[in-house]
Enzyme design. Structure first.
Site, PDB file in Angstrom:
ATOM      1  N   ASN A   1     -51.328  35.347  20.699  1.00  0.00           N
ATOM      2  CA  ASN A   1     -51.066  36.566  19.932  1.00  0.00           C
ATOM      3  C   ASN A   1     -50.799  36.156  18.485  1.00  0.00           C
ATOM      4  O   ASN A   1     -49.739  35.636  18.170  1.00  0.00           O
ATOM      5  CB  ASN A   1     -49.852  37.283  20.548  1.00  0.00           C
ATOM      6  CG  ASN A   1     -49.422  38.491  19.743  1.00  0.00           C
ATOM      7  OD1 ASN A   1     -50.124  38.937  18.835  1.00  0.00           O
ATOM      8  ND2 ASN A   1     -48.244  39.024  20.062  1.00  0.00           N
TER       9      ASN A   1
ATOM     10  N   LYS B   1     -50.445  37.939  15.912  1.00  0.00           N
ATOM     11  CA  LYS B   1     -49.599  38.893  15.184  1.00  0.00           C
ATOM     12  C   LYS B   1     -50.195  39.170  13.800  1.00  0.00           C
ATOM     13  O   LYS B   1     -51.408  39.200  13.649  1.00  0.00           O
ATOM     14  CB  LYS B   1     -48.156  38.390  15.124  1.00  0.00           C
ATOM     15  CG  LYS B   1     -47.621  38.061  16.524  1.00  0.00           C
ATOM     16  CD  LYS B   1     -46.152  37.800  16.584  1.00  0.00           C
ATOM     17  CE  LYS B   1     -45.752  37.481  18.023  1.00  0.00           C
ATOM     18  NZ  LYS B   1     -44.343  37.261  18.200  1.00  0.00           N
TER      19      LYS B   1
ATOM     20  N   HIS C   1     -45.799  45.503  23.255  1.00  0.00           N
ATOM     21  CA  HIS C   1     -45.111  44.287  22.804  1.00  0.00           C
ATOM     22  C   HIS C   1     -43.744  44.669  22.240  1.00  0.00           C
ATOM     23  O   HIS C   1     -43.592  45.733  21.643  1.00  0.00           O
ATOM     24  CB  HIS C   1     -45.970  43.591  21.738  1.00  0.00           C
ATOM     25  CG  HIS C   1     -45.438  42.238  21.392  1.00  0.00           C
ATOM     26  ND1 HIS C   1     -44.394  42.064  20.522  1.00  0.00           N
ATOM     27  CD2 HIS C   1     -45.779  41.002  21.837  1.00  0.00           C
ATOM     28  CE1 HIS C   1     -44.125  40.769  20.434  1.00  0.00           C
ATOM     29  NE2 HIS C   1     -44.952  40.102  21.221  1.00  0.00           N
TER      30      HIS C   1
ATOM     31  N   GLU D   1     -42.243  43.845  19.694  1.00  0.00           N
ATOM     32  CA  GLU D   1     -42.226  44.168  18.256  1.00  0.00           C
ATOM     33  C   GLU D   1     -42.727  45.594  18.005  1.00  0.00           C
ATOM     34  O   GLU D   1     -42.274  46.253  17.079  1.00  0.00           O
ATOM     35  CB  GLU D   1     -43.063  43.124  17.482  1.00  0.00           C
ATOM     36  CG  GLU D   1     -42.311  41.801  17.382  1.00  0.00           C
ATOM     37  CD  GLU D   1     -43.187  40.564  17.370  1.00  0.00           C
ATOM     38  OE1 GLU D   1     -44.397  40.669  17.112  1.00  0.00           O
ATOM     39  OE2 GLU D   1     -42.647  39.473  17.649  1.00  0.00           O
TER      40      GLU D   1
ATOM     41  N   GLU E   1     -41.607  38.982  28.592  1.00  0.00           N
ATOM     42  CA  GLU E   1     -41.196  38.338  27.345  1.00  0.00           C
ATOM     43  C   GLU E   1     -39.767  38.741  27.015  1.00  0.00           C
ATOM     44  O   GLU E   1     -39.543  39.804  26.424  1.00  0.00           O
ATOM     45  CB  GLU E   1     -42.109  38.768  26.200  1.00  0.00           C
ATOM     46  CG  GLU E   1     -43.561  38.428  26.407  1.00  0.00           C
ATOM     47  CD  GLU E   1     -44.304  38.356  25.083  1.00  0.00           C
ATOM     48  OE1 GLU E   1     -44.793  37.274  24.759  1.00  0.00           O
ATOM     49  OE2 GLU E   1     -44.365  39.366  24.367  1.00  0.00           O
TER      50      GLU E   1
ATOM     51  N   GLY F   1     -39.994  34.196  19.226  1.00  0.00           N
ATOM     52  CA  GLY F   1     -39.913  33.706  17.855  1.00  0.00           C
ATOM     53  C   GLY F   1     -38.573  33.075  17.491  1.00  0.00           C
ATOM     54  O   GLY F   1     -38.273  32.868  16.320  1.00  0.00           O
TER      55      GLY F   1
ATOM     56  N   SER G   1     -41.352  31.830  22.710  1.00  0.00           N
ATOM     57  CA  SER G   1     -41.147  30.457  22.249  1.00  0.00           C
ATOM     58  C   SER G   1     -41.820  29.397  23.127  1.00  0.00           C
ATOM     59  O   SER G   1     -41.308  28.295  23.292  1.00  0.00           O
ATOM     60  CB  SER G   1     -39.646  30.153  22.106  1.00  0.00           C
ATOM     61  OG  SER G   1     -39.084  30.972  21.097  1.00  0.00           O
TER      62      SER G   1
END
Ligand code: PGA
Length: 251
Positions: A9, A11, A95, A97, A165, A171, A210
């Site tokens: 991904n 991003k 996701h 985010e 996730e 991250g 991560s």
């Protein structure tokens, strides 16, 4: 037997030129791969060129998001048919985010999952708890809600991929232990079995948060971890190919 998947991904990173270079390197590095699925999710602007770049390889293309209508006056949105048209096989939905910064709710995720399936795109539906939710001991109820609402009305699960996730691991460099991840993956598979019976055994559940070539080895040995959704470490050929290699060795 479930075939493993590694999805990168990207991003909001990479120009078209950078995307093509990265995709070419991944194509070259995976040319002798005999099994498994490698998926690249570049930004929208690079989808077309990456689609051309990966032709003739076993790499498939994913978008990072989509809207749940076919067409219309939705300025700035991208329709599922447009993604099919450009060569996408997968689309990442829900996701964390998207949930955090763009306020996507389970009901939006559900509309998107259903729409993706209806046009022949395979959704990679993301779920996971925040730090605070884990601290409170409500990881299972959060994931249970996200799965049940996200898949509400989805009759056939075969083309869905789930990505677990934990938000606190995305991250942050704080990867879940293999035991923590396996526990939630097995829990998710249990929910899917309740909903879909034995076809849940064929559903791929990816871990994300991560992931690097140094920590994937342990994670991928877990029974219910069928691959990885990788952010940061998918932006460099070495890091991403290292992850693919480890998974291919062990699954
Ligand atoms: P990360 O991102 O690997 O950079 O933690 C994973 C993801 O957001 O899918």
């Amino acid at each position: 037997m479930r075939e493993w998947i590694v999805a990168g991904n990207w991003k909001m990173h990479n120009t078209v030129q950078e995307s093509v270079a990265l995709a070419s390197a991944i194509k070259e590095g995976t040319s002798s791969l005999k099994k498994g699925e490698v998926v690249l999710a570049p930004p929208y602007t690079a989808l077309a060129r990456v689609s051309e770049t990966i032709k003739g390889s076993r790499i498939t293309l994913a978008a990072q998001n989509m809207f749940y209508e076919d067409k219309g006056a939705y300025t700035g949105e991208i329709a599922p048919g447009m993604l099919k048209d450009i060569g996408c096989t997968y689309v990442i939905i829900g996701h964390s985010e998207r949930r955090k910064y763009f306020h996507e709710q389970d009901k939006d995720v559900n509309l998107k999952v259903k729409k993706a399936l209806s046009v022949g795109l395979k959704p990679i539906m993301c779920v996971g708890e925040t730090d605070e939710e884990r601290e409170k001991g409500i990881t299972r109820s959060i994931v249970d809600r996200q799965i049940n609402l996200g898949l509400s009305g989805v009759e056939k699960i075969d083309n869905v991929v789930i990505a677990y996730e934990p938000v606190w691991a995305i991250g942050t460099g704080k990867v879940a232990t293999s035991a923590q991840a396996q526990e939630v993956h097995a829990f998710i598979r249990g929910i899917l079995k309740d909903l879909y019976g034995s076809s849940a055994n064929n559903i791929r559940i990816l871990y994300g948060g991560s992931v690097t070539k140094d920590n994937i080895g342990e994670l991928i040995e877990m029974e219910d971890i069928d691959g990885a959704l990788v952010g940061g470490a998918s932006l460099k050929p070495d890091g991403f190919l290292g992850i693919i290699q480890k998974i291919a060795e062990k699954k």
